[in-house]
Write an enzyme that holds these catalytic residues in place. Sequence first.
Site, PDB file in Angstrom:
ATOM      1  N   SER A 210      41.372  17.045  13.383  1.00  0.00           N
ATOM      2  CA  SER A 210      41.664  16.169  14.442  1.00  0.00           C
ATOM      3  C   SER A 210      43.025  15.460  14.288  1.00  0.00           C
ATOM      4  CB  SER A 210      40.651  15.368  14.687  1.00  0.00           C
ATOM      5  OG  SER A 210      39.262  15.722  15.009  1.00  0.00           O
ATOM      6  N   LYS A 232      38.570  14.525   6.724  1.00  0.00           N
ATOM      7  CA  LYS A 232      39.227  15.713   7.342  1.00  0.00           C
ATOM      8  C   LYS A 232      40.360  16.161   6.750  1.00  0.00           C
ATOM      9  CE  LYS A 232      36.808  15.782  11.731  1.00  0.00           C
ATOM     10  NZ  LYS A 232      36.335  17.091  11.664  1.00  0.00           N
TER      11      LYS A 232
END
Length: 330
Positions: A210, A232
Amino acid sequence: MATVAVAPRVPLAISNNNCRFSNSRSVRQYHKCSWVAHPESSSLSFHYSTSFSASSLFVQRRVRKGFRSVGVVTKAMADLGPSTVLVTGAGGRTGKIVFKKLKEADQYVARGLVRTEESKESIGGADDIFVGDIRDANSILPAIQGIDALVILTSAVPKMKPGFDPTKGGRPEFYFEDGSNPEQVDWIGQKNQIDAAKAAGVKQIVLVGSMGGTDINNPLNSLGNGNILVWKRKAEQYLADSGVPYTIIRAGGLQDKEGGIRELLIGKDDELLKTETRTIARADVAEVCIQALQFEEAKFKAFDLASKPEGTGTPTKDFKALFSQITTRF
């Protein structure tokens, strides 16, 4: 009667009325032909057979005594068979699209990895769908064994706490279920996948993340106090340092809309978040995942991905050119 040596069958992909290939980069499918010598005429003729896939071709000249000099296009790809690609998170909204696209493409053998039997049934329940827990390294080994490429679409998912009433104003609160927080799923789970894929000798890993990871104060990090973008980003860095050819796609806000009808935008370091073009259709993210498997220009690259609004710009069709814009390795 003169004896004429019979030339061996030579695989070809050439352009004429009977033997041709498609220029479509999304298909990249070529038709197989072979030159066969006819002793009675000392000439060559075409024999058309089944199609095959090739990622690259080269041209060579072949001259035989008693035959005409001809240009021959042969495959430069060592492995003539389709590539086996595993999609993890195949039961998710974007994962389902990637898995479906792979299943429909002749040049791939698709595998899916989901967490539950329920998810497996939701995407067909076939034997090419494996059930495993990415937090348990051993449970994902059967799915990864023998694959050529891995597409990672797993992610922790925050849940809304019950009792929120939008009519009363305020903001909803979120939480992560026990054992499924971003550290366990987006870091440990993705690390397990990368390690297993590397040990299996995969040729490429595509990881979908993302945008927003450059800002520790991004609102997504506050959801359930999970710091999801932090974990992430850590997994992305681990992949980039792994030595395995990789493509890291940091998608903008995901939308459940039709794909293939918008101009895609490449960015870096969250620059696109400062513009009005910060979203992208899940179907377009899925297509970029598939295309990334086909072009060397996509390897060892990390980039942000969004799109222009529908009806503005020119829909992206040339993915080689798109990947060639990318200059960032992380």
